[in-house]
Design a protein around this motif. Structure first.
Motif, PDB file in Angstrom:
ATOM      1  N   PRO A  51       0.809  -1.228   0.000  1.00 45.38           N
ATOM      2  CA  PRO A  51       0.000   0.000   0.000  1.00 45.38           C
ATOM      3  C   PRO A  51       0.837   1.271   0.000  1.00 45.38           C
ATOM      4  O   PRO A  51       0.424   2.284  -0.571  1.00 45.38           O
ATOM      5  N   ASP A  52       2.004   1.259   0.637  1.00 44.95           N
ATOM      6  CA  ASP A  52       2.836   2.462   0.677  1.00 44.95           C
ATOM      7  C   ASP A  52       3.360   2.815  -0.713  1.00 44.95           C
ATOM      8  O   ASP A  52       3.301   3.972  -1.142  1.00 44.95           O
ATOM      9  N   ALA A  53       3.885   1.815  -1.418  1.00 43.53           N
ATOM     10  CA  ALA A  53       4.381   2.069  -2.773  1.00 43.53           C
ATOM     11  C   ALA A  53       3.228   2.465  -3.691  1.00 43.53           C
ATOM     12  O   ALA A  53       3.361   3.374  -4.521  1.00 43.53           O
ATOM     13  N   ALA A  54       2.084   1.806  -3.531  1.00 44.38           N
ATOM     14  CA  ALA A  54       0.930   2.130  -4.381  1.00 44.38           C
ATOM     15  C   ALA A  54       0.478   3.574  -4.158  1.00 44.38           C
ATOM     16  O   ALA A  54       0.202   4.306  -5.120  1.00 44.38           O
ATOM     17  N   LEU A  55       0.420   3.998  -2.899  1.00 45.28           N
ATOM     18  CA  LEU A  55       0.038   5.383  -2.604  1.00 45.28           C
ATOM     19  C   LEU A  55       1.056   6.367  -3.171  1.00 45.28           C
ATOM     20  O   LEU A  55       0.692   7.447  -3.659  1.00 45.28           O
ATOM     21  N   TYR A  56       2.335   6.006  -3.109  1.00 44.58           N
ATOM     22  CA  TYR A  56       3.382   6.887  -3.633  1.00 44.58           C
ATOM     23  C   TYR A  56       3.199   7.122  -5.122  1.00 44.58           C
ATOM     24  O   TYR A  56       3.214   8.261  -5.596  1.00 44.58           O
ATOM     25  N   TRP A  57       3.020   6.030  -5.893  1.00 38.48           N
ATOM     26  CA  TRP A  57       2.871   6.198  -7.343  1.00 38.48           C
ATOM     27  C   TRP A  57       1.555   6.887  -7.681  1.00 38.48           C
ATOM     28  O   TRP A  57       1.480   7.665  -8.644  1.00 38.48           O
ATOM     29  N   PHE A  58       0.514   6.612  -6.906  1.00 37.39           N
ATOM     30  CA  PHE A  58      -0.763   7.312  -7.085  1.00 37.39           C
ATOM     31  C   PHE A  58      -0.568   8.814  -6.893  1.00 37.39           C
ATOM     32  O   PHE A  58      -1.023   9.634  -7.701  1.00 37.39           O
ATOM     33  N   ALA A  59       0.161   9.186  -5.825  1.00 35.73           N
ATOM     34  CA  ALA A  59       0.419  10.607  -5.553  1.00 35.73           C
ATOM     35  C   ALA A  59       1.311  11.222  -6.628  1.00 35.73           C
ATOM     36  O   ALA A  59       1.115  12.381  -7.033  1.00 35.73           O
ATOM     37  N   ARG A  60       2.300  10.457  -7.117  1.00 37.53           N
ATOM     38  CA  ARG A  60       3.172  10.970  -8.177  1.00 37.53           C
ATOM     39  C   ARG A  60       2.357  11.339  -9.418  1.00 37.53           C
ATOM     40  O   ARG A  60       2.611  12.361 -10.069  1.00 37.53           O
ATOM     41  N   MET A  61       1.401  10.513  -9.747  1.00 41.22           N
ATOM     42  CA  MET A  61       0.594  10.782 -10.931  1.00 41.22           C
ATOM     43  C   MET A  61      -0.299  11.999 -10.721  1.00 41.22           C
ATOM     44  O   MET A  61      -0.447  12.834 -11.622  1.00 41.22           O
ATOM     45  N   LEU A  62      -0.869  12.129  -9.539  1.00 42.92           N
ATOM     46  CA  LEU A  62      -1.691  13.308  -9.254  1.00 42.92           C
ATOM     47  C   LEU A  62      -0.846  14.575  -9.284  1.00 42.92           C
ATOM     48  O   LEU A  62      -1.259  15.610  -9.833  1.00 42.92           O
ATOM     49  N   GLU A  63       0.348  14.519  -8.693  1.00 47.43           N
ATOM     50  CA  GLU A  63       1.240  15.681  -8.688  1.00 47.43           C
ATOM     51  C   GLU A  63       1.656  16.065 -10.109  1.00 47.43           C
ATOM     52  O   GLU A  63       1.902  17.232 -10.402  1.00 47.43           O
ATOM     53  N   GLY A  64       1.726  15.079 -10.995  1.00 50.34           N
ATOM     54  CA  GLY A  64       2.085  15.346 -12.376  1.00 50.34           C
ATOM     55  C   GLY A  64       0.938  15.872 -13.205  1.00 50.34           C
ATOM     56  O   GLY A  64       1.111  16.191 -14.372  1.00 50.34           O
ATOM     57  N   GLY A  65      -0.265  15.946 -12.618  1.00 53.75           N
ATOM     58  CA  GLY A  65      -1.410  16.492 -13.332  1.00 53.75           C
ATOM     59  C   GLY A  65      -2.299  15.456 -13.984  1.00 53.75           C
ATOM     60  O   GLY A  65      -3.126  15.793 -14.833  1.00 53.75           O
ATOM     61  N   GLU A  66      -2.167  14.183 -13.583  1.00 57.18           N
ATOM     62  CA  GLU A  66      -2.991  13.139 -14.180  1.00 57.18           C
ATOM     63  C   GLU A  66      -4.470  13.357 -13.833  1.00 57.18           C
ATOM     64  O   GLU A  66      -4.807  13.823 -12.739  1.00 57.18           O
ATOM     65  N   ASP A  67      -5.339  13.036 -14.758  1.00 56.72           N
ATOM     66  CA  ASP A  67      -6.781  13.130 -14.545  1.00 56.72           C
ATOM     67  C   ASP A  67      -7.204  12.056 -13.537  1.00 56.72           C
ATOM     68  O   ASP A  67      -7.031  10.863 -13.789  1.00 56.72           O
ATOM     69  N   PRO A  68      -7.765  12.437 -12.386  1.00 56.78           N
ATOM     70  CA  PRO A  68      -8.180  11.430 -11.399  1.00 56.78           C
ATOM     71  C   PRO A  68      -9.185  10.428 -11.961  1.00 56.78           C
ATOM     72  O   PRO A  68      -9.265   9.303 -11.488  1.00 56.78           O
ATOM     73  N   ARG A  69      -9.939  10.835 -12.997  1.00 53.40           N
ATOM     74  CA  ARG A  69     -10.899   9.901 -13.595  1.00 53.40           C
ATOM     75  C   ARG A  69     -10.178   8.742 -14.278  1.00 53.40           C
ATOM     76  O   ARG A  69     -10.662   7.606 -14.257  1.00 53.40           O
ATOM     77  N   PHE A  70      -9.036   9.039 -14.887  1.00 56.67           N
ATOM     78  CA  PHE A  70      -8.237   7.961 -15.478  1.00 56.67           C
ATOM     79  C   PHE A  70      -7.785   6.998 -14.382  1.00 56.67           C
ATOM     80  O   PHE A  70      -7.832   5.777 -14.551  1.00 56.67           O
ATOM     81  N   LEU A  71      -7.352   7.542 -13.246  1.00 57.17           N
ATOM     82  CA  LEU A  71      -6.903   6.696 -12.144  1.00 57.17           C
ATOM     83  C   LEU A  71      -8.057   5.878 -11.588  1.00 57.17           C
ATOM     84  O   LEU A  71      -7.894   4.704 -11.249  1.00 57.17           O
ATOM     85  N   ALA A  72      -9.256   6.481 -11.498  1.00 58.36           N
ATOM     86  CA  ALA A  72     -10.424   5.750 -11.008  1.00 58.36           C
ATOM     87  C   ALA A  72     -10.733   4.569 -11.920  1.00 58.36           C
ATOM     88  O   ALA A  72     -11.051   3.460 -11.457  1.00 58.36           O
ATOM     89  N   ARG A  73     -10.627   4.798 -13.224  1.00 56.19           N
ATOM     90  CA  ARG A  73     -10.882   3.718 -14.180  1.00 56.19           C
ATOM     91  C   ARG A  73      -9.851   2.607 -14.020  1.00 56.19           C
ATOM     92  O   ARG A  73     -10.194   1.418 -14.019  1.00 56.19           O
ATOM     93  N   ARG A  74      -8.565   2.980 -13.881  1.00 60.18           N
ATOM     94  CA  ARG A  74      -7.525   1.966 -13.762  1.00 60.18           C
ATOM     95  C   ARG A  74      -7.638   1.190 -12.450  1.00 60.18           C
ATOM     96  O   ARG A  74      -7.361  -0.006 -12.397  1.00 60.18           O
TER      97      ARG A  74
END
Length: 438
Positions: free
Chosen positions: A267-290
């Protein structure tokens, strides 16, 4: 007459050269001065071997910005006594390319070869990339392309077959420190930073050597006494935005890292990469789909609730928006990472698709076909069907596969989570089926 596309800067009026940026002043003058990239420049590395043998082929440099792609190309031209021409795919069209090729032909007729460096080569379309091929084949140019995107996806197979792809890696903190020391030597003084602030400056560069030199140039221009600490540095200097292209390599690299961290129950690594993508400007809807895809593909029936958790988090984000809705997605990330994992359903689905493709249009066995007409009854439709609710244990054990198709085992549940219960049920029905066959 000046050579077409000659990149040598013209001297300023009066013979005085305009001030040059630090990154330009520190540009290496020999390949031995290049910091990092030993994996391509070392004596036994591809470029080292090519230069030692006197046989340089066309190349494609694949790597992030600021790692030396342009510098290495320029130095290769010096090492091989080729005329260096640099163009960018962003600003160069077909007419300009024709001029480049014509100039290279004239140069070759006069006994001088041309190393053509093409920055952002992946931005050329297929037809433009094909245009390089005849000039590469007849030796008019030696092509060196540079790209930040995966060449396998962005470059034509024909071009790739005529060039060797070399991967240039991100600069390490040790590489950046060497570069900082070289800059201090050029400027004749040390950075006005204490140890932690110096390390923070290196981290701000995000492995980009050119970015580091630009940051150093800014810091050296400040009028300060003593050494600045990390807080003072952060106040004066904005942290550089992390490199992230929502349609490029970084996008796919980071979503792969997130997916595999979830699959690996971290979970720690998963949260880190999730946060990295958000910080980079990724659309949260894309993350929700994935995330929903992960629930279906990697957790599935080991925890049937996982899919509902993801859909609920997705809906919460749509209702709350950012940033509050992102917390719901983050909680889904944690849940998925800690959920039991299985790909048995996924594997069963792929096996079923393969079997369906192989067996084509095989008819179902007649005993499970309805017979709404007398003609169909005469043909044996529905004959011998056993109604499972009337059978012992509510299970008839009849065959439901086409005649002539050997019964396969498609679904093999694992001993994890809720799928452990499904395995128990499957084993129960398998045992009953064997008893009915006796």
């Amino acid at each position: 007459m000046a050579d077409l596309f000659d990149m040598t800067p013209e001297p300023a009026e009066g013979g005085k050269e305009a001030p040059r940026p630090l990154a330009d002043r520190l540009r290496p003058r020999a390949l031995s001065e290049v910091i990092g990239q030993d994996q391509v420049l070392g004596p036994e590395a591809p470029l080292g071997v090519m230069l030692a043998s006197g046989s340089l082929s066309s190349l494609v440099f694949w790597g992030p910005p600021g790692v030396g792609k342009t510098t290495i190309a320029r130095l290769l031209a010096d090492e091989t006594d080729l005329h260096f021409v640099q163009i960018s795919a962003i600003f160069t069209g077909v007419p300009e390319l024709r001029k480049v090729f014509e100039a290279a032909k004239l140069r070759r007729a006069n006994g001088k070869g041309t190393l053509l460096f093409v920055d952002e080569i992946h931005r050329f379309n297929k037809a433009q990339q094909d245009g390089f091929l005849p000039y590469m084949e007849d030796g008019t140019i030696l092509l060196v392309g540079a790209t930040t995107e995966n060449p396998s996806f962005e470059l034509n197979a024909a071009l790739l077959s005529r060039a060797q792809v070399l991967v240039l890696e991100r600069l390490s903190l040790a590489d950046l420190e060497r570069l900082a020391q070289r800059a201090e030597g050029e400027l004749g003084r040390g950075l006005p930073l204490d140890g932690p602030a110096r390390e923070a400056l290196l981290e701000m560069a995000d492995s980009d050597g050119r970015a580091l030199l630009n940051l150093i140039e800014q810091v050296m221009a400040w009028k300060v006494t003593g050494k600045l600490d990390t807080d003072a540095l952060s106040t004066r200097l904005m942290r550089r935005a992390a490199k992230y292209d929502k349609s490029g390599d970084e996008h796919y690299n980071l979503i792969s890292a997130l997916h595999k961290s979830v699959r690996g129950s971290d979970p720690d690594a998963a949260l880190y990469w999730f946060a990295r993508m958000l910080e980079g400007g990724e659309d949260p809807r894309f993350l929700a789909r994935r995330l929903t895809r992960m629930a279906v593909e990697d957790i599935a029936l080991a925890d049937p609730q996982a899919q509902s958790i993801c859909l609920g988090a997705w809906e919460a984000y749509e209702r709350l928006g950012s940033p509050e809705g992102e917390l719901a997605l983050a909680q889904a990330v944690i849940y998925l990472a800690l959920a039991p994992k299985t790909n048995a359903g996924y594997a069963a689905y792929k096996a079923a698709r393969a079997l369906a493709k192989k067996t084509g249009s095989e008819m179902p066995p007649k005993h499970i076909l309805n017979a709404p007409t007398s003609l169909m009854s005469e043909q044996g439709y529905g004959a011998g069907y056993q109604y499972d609710h009337d059978a012992k244990d509510g299970f008839s054990g009849q065959n439901y596969f086409p005649e002539g198709v050997k019964r396969p085992v498609l679904y093999s549940p694992v001993e994890r989570g809720f799928e452990r219960e499904l395995k128990r049920r499957l084993d129960y029905f398998t045992k009953l089926r064997l008893q009915r066959d006796v």
